[in-house]
Design a protein around this motif. Structure first.
Motif, PDB file in Angstrom:
ATOM      1  N   THR A  13       0.829  -1.207   0.000  1.00 23.70           N
ATOM      2  CA  THR A  13       0.000   0.000   0.000  1.00 23.70           C
ATOM      3  C   THR A  13       0.865   1.259   0.000  1.00 23.70           C
ATOM      4  O   THR A  13       0.585   2.223  -0.709  1.00 23.70           O
ATOM      5  N   ALA A  14       1.910   1.239   0.778  1.00 20.70           N
ATOM      6  CA  ALA A  14       2.820   2.386   0.830  1.00 20.70           C
ATOM      7  C   ALA A  14       3.440   2.631  -0.537  1.00 20.70           C
ATOM      8  O   ALA A  14       3.545   3.767  -0.998  1.00 20.70           O
ATOM      9  N   PHE A  22      -2.278  -3.289  -7.583  1.00 23.22           N
ATOM     10  CA  PHE A  22      -3.579  -3.774  -7.119  1.00 23.22           C
ATOM     11  C   PHE A  22      -4.164  -4.817  -8.061  1.00 23.22           C
ATOM     12  O   PHE A  22      -4.798  -5.764  -7.630  1.00 23.22           O
ATOM     13  N   ARG A  23      -3.908  -4.629  -9.357  1.00 19.19           N
ATOM     14  CA  ARG A  23      -4.356  -5.630 -10.335  1.00 19.19           C
ATOM     15  C   ARG A  23      -3.740  -6.985  -9.987  1.00 19.19           C
ATOM     16  O   ARG A  23      -4.417  -8.007 -10.014  1.00 19.19           O
ATOM     17  N   ALA A  24      -2.443  -6.935  -9.630  1.00 19.64           N
ATOM     18  CA  ALA A  24      -1.745  -8.171  -9.270  1.00 19.64           C
ATOM     19  C   ALA A  24      -2.387  -8.796  -8.029  1.00 19.64           C
ATOM     20  O   ALA A  24      -2.584 -10.006  -7.954  1.00 19.64           O
ATOM     21  N   VAL A  65      -5.420 -10.272   1.814  1.00 19.26           N
ATOM     22  CA  VAL A  65      -4.366  -9.381   2.291  1.00 19.26           C
ATOM     23  C   VAL A  65      -4.657  -7.918   1.983  1.00 19.26           C
ATOM     24  O   VAL A  65      -3.923  -7.043   2.396  1.00 19.26           O
ATOM     25  N   VAL A  66      -5.737  -7.677   1.217  1.00 20.95           N
ATOM     26  CA  VAL A  66      -6.067  -6.282   0.927  1.00 20.95           C
ATOM     27  C   VAL A  66      -6.827  -5.720   2.121  1.00 20.95           C
ATOM     28  O   VAL A  66      -7.887  -6.208   2.473  1.00 20.95           O
ATOM     29  N   ASP A  67      -6.260  -4.728   2.755  1.00 18.04           N
ATOM     30  CA  ASP A  67      -6.967  -4.130   3.882  1.00 18.04           C
ATOM     31  C   ASP A  67      -7.645  -2.837   3.450  1.00 18.04           C
ATOM     32  O   ASP A  67      -7.615  -2.454   2.293  1.00 18.04           O
ATOM     33  N   LEU A 104      -8.575   1.956  -0.176  1.00 17.26           N
ATOM     34  CA  LEU A 104      -8.702   3.408  -0.308  1.00 17.26           C
ATOM     35  C   LEU A 104      -7.701   3.969  -1.312  1.00 17.26           C
ATOM     36  O   LEU A 104      -8.049   4.767  -2.181  1.00 17.26           O
ATOM     37  N   VAL A 105      -6.473   3.523  -1.185  1.00 12.40           N
ATOM     38  CA  VAL A 105      -5.445   4.022  -2.102  1.00 12.40           C
ATOM     39  C   VAL A 105      -5.774   3.596  -3.534  1.00 12.40           C
ATOM     40  O   VAL A 105      -5.649   4.373  -4.474  1.00 12.40           O
ATOM     41  N   ALA A 106      -6.240   2.362  -3.678  1.00  9.35           N
ATOM     42  CA  ALA A 106      -6.561   1.859  -5.008  1.00  9.35           C
ATOM     43  C   ALA A 106      -7.660   2.684  -5.659  1.00  9.35           C
ATOM     44  O   ALA A 106      -7.572   3.072  -6.824  1.00  9.35           O
TER      45      ALA A 106
END
Length: 528
Positions: A19-20, A38-40, A49-51, A56-58
């Motif tokens: 995310t960072a 994110f696609r990966a 594992v997506v929190d 939000l970042v995506a």
DNA sequence: TTAGGGTTAG
């Protein structure tokens, strides 16, 4: 990028690190790299594992790219990992549907309607409507929020968004009501809200109120000053615009690209030729800002309308950026004022290479021919409009009565009061003609005989709107009309007579600027 | 080592 090298050296990056990294890409405008990460994630089915932070970042990344597919697959992902009730994540998604290239406000609204809304959801949806010119929807949703929003109160964000909608629609009564709310909440000093109030009053024709609101803003930023300069400029008050500009520089703020558009536009509306030339040169020499296509546009307009057509044409030829349609359009418009058929034809040739679908240019050229009595060429243009299937956006004028906006199109008969409106207008025209009004048939497009031309002028939308306003508004109140095109010269003359006969003040905002009619005169002193 | 909404031109 150093960060990417460091990232690649981490053997098994956890979601926080991914995310960072993604957020770093977004900050550096490398949005596609961010989305790739994110696609990966989506592809590897590692949704677990997506929190929340990652989602939000995506979404904020997807709001910046014209790829609806990305938003849609992220949408599917949040349902899969159970974030569809997380207001933070869904709000960001809402925004990305409307702000990404798809500009899909309908999907955004659907998301809004089905989600668990918090204050940010309401504010986002109101702002999205306002930013896309859907003022009625924005104002309506704002009221709905206060009435049925489940205890959600308005805050500074909602207020600046809804004020933008009022500014766009010219809804002065609603705007004033919102301003009262701003005062009650003690938000006059807030730079966002204050600037929005300034913009609203300027665009609703009340530049004095705008100035008063401007003085109340505690820490004015470049946007506040630009809004005030633009406000004076739109009202033809070029000297005051320049005084604000001087004051801004004295306060220590550096003018930017947009500030100079405001300054040059103000000079242009007021016909301040020397001042305009001066600031155009100073922009580059003193402030190191290279002229952009918008600055050239202002200068061509300023020079052209002042009658310096050759100088305007030379400026276009020496432009470092490619002239756009607006530049040639400004020259064409100047050609109409100064009746230069030859240069007009040349401008149109260049215009059509860039944009042959805009009906405005055909109308302008046709008017130039009509005013020169070249009816065969008028006919030729009319045929061209037909064969090229050019669609004209219908001209309309609007008037706000008791908080409701009434629209009038040319020759409109859809209003329930239309019979009364037309007969009121007839009587008014008789009185105007007794007072010396002569219809200026030169601004009629078609090759009609004189009598037909006169009746074509009678039904222009601004005349209908003014008749409706005179019939229904509070006696002696100022009449505000908003028009989506430029006022024609006959309507301009007619308004002067109407203010004289009825002793009412009329303010018309057209596509370019304001005209304040009072006691038979216009604030533009017929320079427009 | 990360996180959602607002204001200026034409």
């Amino acid at each position: 990028m150093d960060a990417r090298r460091a990232f690649d050296e981490i053997p098994d990056p956890n979601p926080v690190i991914v995310t960072a990294m993604a957020s770093g890409y977004v900050r550096n405008n490398l949005v596609y790299h961010s989305l790739e990460l994110f696609r990966a994630m989506i592809a590897s089915d590692s949704a677990s594992v997506v929190d929340e932070a990652a989602a939000l970042v995506a979404f904020s990344a997807s709001a910046r790219v014209p790829d609806r597919g990305v938003t849609a697959s992220l949408h599917a992902l949040i349902a899969k990992i159970g974030f569809e009730r997380n207001a933070g994540v869904v709000n960001t998604m809402l925004d990305s549907y409307a702000k990404g290239g798809s500009r899909d406000l309908e999907v955004a609204r659907k998301v809004f309607d089905t989600m668990e809304r918090d204050v940010v959801s309401w504010n986002s949806m109101i702002a999205l409507y306002a930013q896309n010119g859907m003022s009625a929807e924005a104002i309506g949703l704002y009221s709905k929020m206060l009435n049925v929003g489940g205890g959600i109160k308005c805050n500074a964000v909602a207020l600046s968004a809804v004020l933008l909608a009022c500014a766009h629609a010219g809804a002065i009564q609603t705007g004033k009501r919102i301003h009262n709310q701003v005062v009650r909440m003690g938000l006059e000093e807030n730079v966002y809200v204050g600037t929005s109030v300034v913009d609203m009053y300027s665009k609703c024709g009340r530049v004095e109120m705008a100035s008063r609101a401007f003085r109340k803003i505690k820490e004015k930023n470049i946007l506040s000053w630009s809004a005030m300069i633009t406000g004076y400029g739109m009202h033809g008050r070029g000297q005051e615009a320049l005084e604000i500009f001087t004051e801004m520089k004295r306060s220590g703020l550096r003018p930017n690209y947009i500030t100079f558009i405001s300054v040059l536009a103000a000079c242009s509306h007021a016909g301040l030729l020397d001042e305009g030339r001066y600031w155009y040169n100073a922009m580059k020499q003193e402030f190191g800002i290279e002229a952009g296509v918008e600055h050239y546009g202002c200068m061509v307009d300023l020079l052209g309308r002042a009658g310096c057509l050759d100088e305007a044409y030379s400026l276009i030829k020496e432009m470092k950026v490619k002239p756009d349609a607006a530049i040639w359009g400004a020259l064409l418009s100047a050609c109409r004022i100064h009746k230069n058929v030859e240069l007009a034809e040349m401008s149109v040739k260049r215009l059509f290479e860039l944009d042959a679908s805009n009906s405005g240019y055909y109308v302008l050229l046709s008017n130039i021919y009509a005013e020169a009595g070249m009816w065969k060429d008028v006919e030729r243009i009319r045929l061209l409009v037909k064969t090229r299937r050019i669609e004209k956006p219908p001209g309309y004028s609007s008037f706000e009565l008791k908080g409701k906006i009434y629209l009038f199109y040319v020759g409109d008969k859809s209003h329930p009061q239309h019979i009364e409106i037309y007969s009121y207008l007839e009587k008014l025209l008789e009185r105007m003609q007794e007072a010396g009004y002569v219809p200026n048939t030169g601004s009629v497009l078609h090759d009609l005989d004189e009598e037909e031309k006169e009746s074509a002028l009678r039904i222009h939308s601004e005349k209908l709107a003014v008749a409706f306003a005179l019939m229904n508004s509070v006696p002696r109140s100022v009449i505000h009309i908003i028009k989506n095109l430029r006022v024609c010269s006959d309507c301009h003359t007619a308004m002067k007579f109407i203010t004289k006969i009825t002793e009412r003040e009329i303010i018309i905002r057209d596509l370019q600027r304001f005209h304040h009619f009072k006691d038979g005169l216009c604030s533009c002193r017929d320079y427009w």
